[in-house]
Design a protein around this motif. Structure first.
Motif, short mmCIF file in Angstrom:
data_model
loop_
_atom_site.label_atom_id
_atom_site.label_comp_id
_atom_site.label_asym_id
_atom_site.label_seq_id
_atom_site.Cartn_x
_atom_site.Cartn_y
_atom_site.Cartn_z
N GLY A 21 -3.69 13.07 3.49
CA GLY A 21 -4.64 11.98 3.65
C GLY A 21 -6.10 12.41 3.70
O GLY A 21 -6.95 11.66 4.19
N ASP A 77 -3.86 7.03 -8.91
CA ASP A 77 -4.91 7.35 -7.97
C ASP A 77 -4.38 8.28 -6.87
O ASP A 77 -3.20 8.64 -6.86
CB ASP A 77 -5.50 6.08 -7.34
CG ASP A 77 -4.45 5.19 -6.69
OD1 ASP A 77 -4.66 3.97 -6.64
OD2 ASP A 77 -3.42 5.72 -6.24
N ALA A 95 -0.99 4.44 3.53
CA ALA A 95 0.23 4.56 2.73
C ALA A 95 1.16 5.60 3.33
O ALA A 95 2.37 5.40 3.43
CB ALA A 95 -0.13 4.95 1.30
N LEU A 96 0.59 6.73 3.73
CA LEU A 96 1.40 7.79 4.33
C LEU A 96 2.03 7.31 5.63
O LEU A 96 3.19 7.60 5.94
CB LEU A 96 0.55 9.04 4.56
CG LEU A 96 0.03 9.69 3.28
CD1 LEU A 96 -1.02 10.75 3.60
CD2 LEU A 96 1.17 10.31 2.48
N LEU A 140 1.63 10.04 -2.03
CA LEU A 140 3.02 9.64 -1.86
C LEU A 140 3.93 10.58 -2.62
O LEU A 140 5.01 10.94 -2.17
CB LEU A 140 3.21 8.19 -2.34
CG LEU A 140 2.46 7.14 -1.50
CD1 LEU A 140 2.49 5.79 -2.19
CD2 LEU A 140 3.07 7.04 -0.11
N ILE A 174 0.84 -1.20 0.00
CA ILE A 174 0.00 0.00 0.00
C ILE A 174 0.88 1.24 0.00
O ILE A 174 0.60 2.23 -0.69
CB ILE A 174 -0.93 0.00 1.23
CG1 ILE A 174 -1.98 -1.12 1.11
CG2 ILE A 174 -1.63 1.35 1.38
CD1 ILE A 174 -2.85 -1.27 2.35
N GLY A 175 1.95 1.17 0.77
CA GLY A 175 2.88 2.29 0.87
C GLY A 175 3.60 2.57 -0.44
O GLY A 175 4.24 3.61 -0.60
N THR A 227 -3.79 7.81 -3.80
CA THR A 227 -2.74 7.31 -2.91
C THR A 227 -1.37 7.59 -3.49
O THR A 227 -0.46 8.05 -2.79
CB THR A 227 -2.93 5.80 -2.66
OG1 THR A 227 -4.24 5.57 -2.13
CG2 THR A 227 -1.89 5.28 -1.68
N GLN A 228 -1.22 7.33 -4.78
CA GLN A 228 0.06 7.62 -5.42
C GLN A 228 0.32 9.12 -5.45
O GLN A 228 1.47 9.55 -5.32
CB GLN A 228 0.07 7.03 -6.83
CG GLN A 228 0.07 5.51 -6.82
CD GLN A 228 0.17 4.91 -8.21
OE1 GLN A 228 0.25 5.64 -9.21
NE2 GLN A 228 0.16 3.58 -8.29
N GLY A 282 1.83 2.49 -3.19
CA GLY A 282 0.78 2.99 -4.07
C GLY A 282 0.08 1.93 -4.87
O GLY A 282 -0.57 2.23 -5.88
N GLN A 333 -8.27 6.19 8.22
CA GLN A 333 -9.56 6.13 7.54
C GLN A 333 -9.55 5.36 6.24
O GLN A 333 -10.54 4.77 5.86
CB GLN A 333 -10.04 7.55 7.23
CG GLN A 333 -10.50 8.32 8.45
CD GLN A 333 -10.79 9.75 8.09
OE1 GLN A 333 -9.88 10.50 7.75
NE2 GLN A 333 -12.04 10.15 8.14
N ASP A 334 -8.44 5.43 5.51
CA ASP A 334 -8.42 4.79 4.20
C ASP A 334 -6.98 4.44 3.81
O ASP A 334 -6.04 4.71 4.54
CB ASP A 334 -9.07 5.68 3.13
CG ASP A 334 -8.45 7.07 3.06
OD1 ASP A 334 -9.15 8.02 2.68
OD2 ASP A 334 -7.25 7.20 3.39
N ARG A 335 -6.86 3.86 2.65
CA ARG A 335 -5.56 3.38 2.23
C ARG A 335 -4.55 4.50 1.98
O ARG A 335 -3.35 4.28 2.11
CB ARG A 335 -5.67 2.48 1.00
CG ARG A 335 -5.77 3.22 -0.28
CD ARG A 335 -6.19 2.40 -1.45
NE ARG A 335 -5.31 1.31 -1.80
CZ ARG A 335 -5.58 0.03 -1.57
NH1 ARG A 335 -6.67 -0.34 -0.97
NH2 ARG A 335 -4.74 -0.92 -1.97
N THR A 336 -5.03 5.67 1.62
CA THR A 336 -4.10 6.77 1.43
C THR A 336 -3.41 7.12 2.74
O THR A 336 -2.19 7.29 2.79
CB THR A 336 -4.81 8.01 0.85
OG1 THR A 336 -5.46 7.64 -0.37
CG2 THR A 336 -3.82 9.12 0.58
N GLN A 337 -4.20 7.18 3.79
CA GLN A 337 -3.60 7.46 5.10
C GLN A 337 -2.70 6.31 5.55
O GLN A 337 -1.66 6.53 6.19
CB GLN A 337 -4.69 7.71 6.14
CG GLN A 337 -5.46 9.00 5.85
CD GLN A 337 -6.50 9.32 6.92
OE1 GLN A 337 -6.66 8.57 7.88
NE2 GLN A 337 -7.21 10.42 6.74
N VAL A 391 5.01 5.05 4.91
CA VAL A 391 6.20 5.81 4.54
C VAL A 391 6.86 6.38 5.78
O VAL A 391 8.06 6.28 5.98
CB VAL A 391 5.83 6.93 3.56
CG1 VAL A 391 6.98 7.91 3.40
CG2 VAL A 391 5.45 6.33 2.22
#
Lengths: 208, 208
Positions: free
Chosen positions: B162, B194, A199-200, B200, A159-160, B196-197, A162, A193-197, A203
């Motif tokens: 995020g 997307d 991923a962050l 990052l 996920i990290g 998420t990328q 992307g 909350q979601d995959r973006t968070q 990192v």
DNA sequence: CGGGACCTTGGTCCTAGGACCATCGGACCG
DNA sequence: CGGTCCGATGGTCCTAGGACCAAGGTCCCG
């Protein structure tokens, strides 16, 4: 000199292992007794070779460094583990230290400093940055990647980077449904909350 | 053999340089003529030593790899530059390729493959992943935050923290539809798949 | 030996994300 | 003055993401 410090070098990049080997073998009192390219191999080589010190990278494909470290500690292997990392945040090395590492150095360490660190941990010393020591002493639980299972950490690493669920499924040889189940568990454990968070977070924690 | 390929190795970690040196010096037709630990040193050593091929890491403190590459190209240095990277997204190497790199390899490359890559670029070949080649051929200017409009950069900053579209709308006083339009434009300009990328990317670009 | 944790997988369902298309106003520049 | 770009907004539609629920196998530990 009869008793040289026996060192196992663990890193997924052969060029880094080669570089470490070159650094260490010019020291009279250090001996590289073996290498491993992932966490699984690290555990088996440590059990087989019984090195005094293990130089352990954390980010490796397959079984990562923290998982390997836990395994070594669980087996009661007597080696002292010195983590080699390029991470700067305490979050990256905290799980490793909690899992039994006695210190860490950064990948830009110069040869004499690396050798000194190895000798130091071999003598029983612990090498920790004050920030890390303080966080340990404060007992900060936090969003601790150590609470994730090994498989979840693998998924989080992807996920990290992307990756979509489908890409992660392909990369790890799983069904997309399985990946989704892991993702849901990861989000819950990290409190994001979601995959973006997520991923962050990965990192910042040095997982990606 | 009289004409060996002369290689300059650029990486901020000494152990990586050492590892690369060890890899290459066992090849009869390759010679490591120098090393550099940052972009500034890379340019000056390249001008001084006139290597045939430069192995260039991108992420270095001080002057980074892309900046160094631009400088080498601007000076008309005749060396062929092969980027060594741990990045997987096209966005990471695109600026380097646009700046004049003729290819890249990943840090987990094995020695024979690395040697083959060096020989290949020395002969004039270009080594690019199909994704990267496609993005280049489509004339996609690429991952340059400077090409985003001010508003897009604001949205990207929030993505890098995020935030959801709704949260970004609230934070910037916009309609969610407006945010979605900006997000779509950002994804297209950055060449990422997307949010998420994009997040990052924002972190790497220092926007979040 | 049984319980718990981990891993894997499937089904169902809902929503956020994002693509695509369209429109309008303001500012700037040739 | 007209064209272009930026910013803003809406409509429509499709899909990925993720929650929730369920089940089975394996391994480990008390």
């Amino acid at each position: 000199m009869t008793d040289r410090i026996r060192v196992l070098v663990v890193d997924d990049h052969a060029m880094v292992r080669q570089g470490l080997r070159s650094f260490l073998e010019v020291q009279d009192d250090l001996e590289v007794v073996g290498e491993a390219a992932d966490g699984s191999e690290a555990v088996s080589r440590a059990a087989e070779l019984l090195p005094d010190v293990v130089l352990l990278d954390l980010r490796m494909p397959g079984v990562d460094g923290v998982t390997a470290l836990r395994e070594m500690t669980a087996r009661g292997l007597p080696c002292r583990v010195l983590v080699i990392t390029s991470f700067t945040e305490p979050a990256a090395v905290l799980p490793a230290v909690r899992a039994g590492a006695v210190g860490y150095v950064y990948k830009d360490v110069d040869p004499p400093a690396l050798a000194a660190a190895i000798r130091s941990v071999h003598l029983g010393h612990t090498l920790l940055h004050p920030d890390v020591a303080r966080v340990l002493s404060e007992g900060e639980p936090g969003a601790d990647p150590a609470r994730l299972t090994p498989r979840e950490r693998q998924v989080l690493t992807e996920i990290g980077r992307g990756r979509s669920n489908r890409e992660i499924a392909r990369a790890l040889g799983l069904a997309e449904k399985t990946v989704k189940a892991h993702v849901s568990a990861i989000l819950a454990k990290l409190g994001v909350q979601d995959r973006t968070q997520a991923a962050l977070y990965a990192v910042r924690a040095g997982l990606a």
